[in-house]
Scaffold this motif. Sequence first.
Motif, PDB file in Angstrom:
ATOM      1  N   PRO A 110      69.283 -14.760 -41.412  1.00 53.12           N
ATOM      2  CA  PRO A 110      69.063 -15.953 -40.579  1.00 53.12           C
ATOM      3  C   PRO A 110      68.331 -15.660 -39.268  1.00 53.12           C
ATOM      4  O   PRO A 110      67.488 -16.442 -38.839  1.00 53.12           O
ATOM      5  CB  PRO A 110      70.485 -16.432 -40.301  1.00 53.12           C
ATOM      6  N   ILE A 111      68.621 -14.512 -38.646  1.00 51.56           N
ATOM      7  CA  ILE A 111      67.957 -14.196 -37.379  1.00 51.56           C
ATOM      8  C   ILE A 111      66.478 -13.899 -37.615  1.00 51.56           C
ATOM      9  O   ILE A 111      65.601 -14.401 -36.918  1.00 51.56           O
ATOM     10  CB  ILE A 111      68.648 -12.997 -36.688  1.00 51.56           C
ATOM     11  N   GLY A 112      66.223 -13.105 -38.637  1.00 50.94           N
ATOM     12  CA  GLY A 112      64.836 -12.782 -38.973  1.00 50.94           C
ATOM     13  C   GLY A 112      64.053 -14.037 -39.303  1.00 50.94           C
ATOM     14  O   GLY A 112      62.902 -14.188 -38.908  1.00 50.94           O
ATOM     15  N   ARG A 113      64.699 -14.959 -40.008  1.00 52.82           N
ATOM     16  CA  ARG A 113      64.049 -16.207 -40.385  1.00 52.82           C
ATOM     17  C   ARG A 113      63.681 -17.028 -39.168  1.00 52.82           C
ATOM     18  O   ARG A 113      62.582 -17.561 -39.058  1.00 52.82           O
ATOM     19  CB  ARG A 113      64.999 -17.024 -41.250  1.00 52.82           C
ATOM     20  N   LYS A 114      64.625 -17.097 -38.249  1.00 51.75           N
ATOM     21  CA  LYS A 114      64.395 -17.882 -37.041  1.00 51.75           C
ATOM     22  C   LYS A 114      63.231 -17.279 -36.264  1.00 51.75           C
ATOM     23  O   LYS A 114      62.365 -18.004 -35.759  1.00 51.75           O
ATOM     24  CB  LYS A 114      65.667 -17.897 -36.179  1.00 51.75           C
ATOM     25  N   GLU A 115      63.195 -15.951 -36.194  1.00 50.55           N
ATOM     26  CA  GLU A 115      62.119 -15.289 -35.436  1.00 50.55           C
ATOM     27  C   GLU A 115      60.751 -15.606 -36.040  1.00 50.55           C
ATOM     28  O   GLU A 115      59.804 -15.916 -35.329  1.00 50.55           O
ATOM     29  CB  GLU A 115      62.346 -13.775 -35.420  1.00 50.55           C
ATOM     30  N   ILE A 116      60.682 -15.521 -37.375  1.00 48.91           N
ATOM     31  CA  ILE A 116      59.401 -15.798 -38.038  1.00 48.91           C
ATOM     32  C   ILE A 116      58.973 -17.249 -37.801  1.00 48.91           C
ATOM     33  O   ILE A 116      57.822 -17.534 -37.475  1.00 48.91           O
ATOM     34  CB  ILE A 116      59.505 -15.520 -39.562  1.00 48.91           C
ATOM     35  N   LEU A 117      59.942 -18.173 -37.919  1.00 45.21           N
ATOM     36  CA  LEU A 117      59.601 -19.583 -37.712  1.00 45.21           C
ATOM     37  C   LEU A 117      59.157 -19.826 -36.273  1.00 45.21           C
ATOM     38  O   LEU A 117      58.228 -20.596 -36.017  1.00 45.21           O
ATOM     39  CB  LEU A 117      60.799 -20.470 -38.052  1.00 45.21           C
ATOM     40  N   ASP A 118      59.812 -19.147 -35.321  1.00 43.57           N
ATOM     41  CA  ASP A 118      59.412 -19.291 -33.917  1.00 43.57           C
ATOM     42  C   ASP A 118      57.978 -18.827 -33.717  1.00 43.57           C
ATOM     43  O   ASP A 118      57.206 -19.457 -32.998  1.00 43.57           O
ATOM     44  CB  ASP A 118      60.351 -18.485 -33.007  1.00 43.57           C
TER      45      ASP A 118
END
Lengths: 305, 256
Positions: free
Chosen positions: A166-174
């Motif tokens: 989830p953290i990695g996903r959020k970073e990529i989306l950001d």
Amino acid sequence: MDILRVENVSKSFGGNKVIDGLSFAVPENSVFGFLGQNGAGKTTTMKMALGLLKPDGGEMYICGEQVSCGQTNTNRHIGYLPDVPEFYPYMRPKEYLRLCGEITGLSNDIIKSRGAELLALVGLEGVNKKIGGFSRGMKQRLGIAQALLNEPKLLICDEPTSALDPIGRKEILDILQQVKGKTTVVFSTHILSDVERICDRIAVISKGRLVLSGTIQELKARHRADGLTVEFASPGDLDRFMGDPHVAPYTEGAAQNGLGVTLHVNDMAAAQTAVIETLAQGRILPLKLEVMEPTIESLFLEVTK
Amino acid sequence: MRAYAAFCNKEFMESVRTYKLFIMGAVFLLLGMMSPLLARFTPAILEAVAGEMPEMVIIIPEPSAYDSWLQFFSNIGQMGLLALVIVFSGLTAGEIGKGTVINMLTKGLSRGTVIFSKLSAAAAIWTVCYLLSILAAFAYTAYFWGAHETHHVFLSFFSMWLYGILLIAFVIFGGILTASIYGSMLLTGGVVVVMMLINILPGARPYNPITLSGENALLLTAQRTVSDFAPALIVCAALILLLTAGSVAVFNKKQL
């Protein structure tokens, strides 16, 4: 202008038709969500746009130039992030970006300054270990940096978030959100919440055909609310409500779920009035009364059925 | 041109950081040193063995510089070229199989450039390692036998070199065709076997590139002439060009 135009494209592998007469266009400066189940043909379509696969029929245009398989002229407009990016494991991130820059024909000064800028953007500044020791998330972030190096007009990302925590996903989306406006983004996924977060247009493909496309607002408006959910405090209330002749026209095909019931209606205003009147007359006090907004998920499930 | 230089550079970095260059260098240096040593000491070793068995009589002529070069070409032509093929077997197969080259292609690198830079880099590494082995062999041979007569020095060594390039071209072609390391090695090995079989026909022999790795020592001692080698050299060069053009053509059509 349309950055990417796909016209009546078909592609088979063996006897298996993966893409079947697919057409759509991606306008400039949009974030375009490309949706479909696993195996729907998303990666195939993207690879055809990159000239890595040859369509059996139809044409593709990048910035108005026709894509031809095996030739890489149109690729100068594109930055590509594959679903599982593979790098040379013996290289360090800066060395890899320099190689990419030299291949694209950027000057050394630009490679240096933009490389540093991008590594900062993706949170890899100061990382000087070899790529072989990178985690999957780090590789994905380096993948975005290399894709953006030549300031592409079109950024194609193949399921950039699917394999991440989830953290990695959020970073990529950001990061994708930050490049929005500077470049057009086409991004394939089957994670629907990601789409709602950053996309302004979507296309859904199923079994190689386009089944839905448009801006998110348009789609939500077109598939106007047709569900009305009422939740009760007790089973008795629910039974009394369902037995009331006032709401009888709406209870057909209603989906009961515990103490709640969802009515599917054509005329929302009339149905809402009838329900509220029934509740008031019967002195039934509901816990919740909600008009169901269509979600991307419900649209997706509906069209890929 | 810049892309070509950048990708060649990447190939050299790869061969250093994955130790390919050192393995090749070590193998060829060893083969270069070993050949004169073996030629020089084989009679002594055999004598020592024979000494334990008095009933055996082994007559060995006094070893010469010619034996040293015979050993050299036979070692390079077998072990050396085997090492060459194994070390470079993943040259194109690995990149296509793993998909590392896809990123490069989507950056606008042309597929032809990939082939040319890989061929150049592998050829450069082969050249350096081969020269290293020649120098080592020369030094030891001169040490044991002093100045010795040689003929067609350049052509003798050049023929083996060109044959090595042919094998690299086959490795690249096999890798492009099958996208697998085993496919690449199988194709190259298969071709060598076929060339060996062709060598049975006396008429085909002068045209067979395998001559270039088998009869070098005879050329060096003037038992063969330049005109004996010329047809095989031409066939070999033509095959290299054909294979390289074929690799580019197949790669351009290849779906990745």
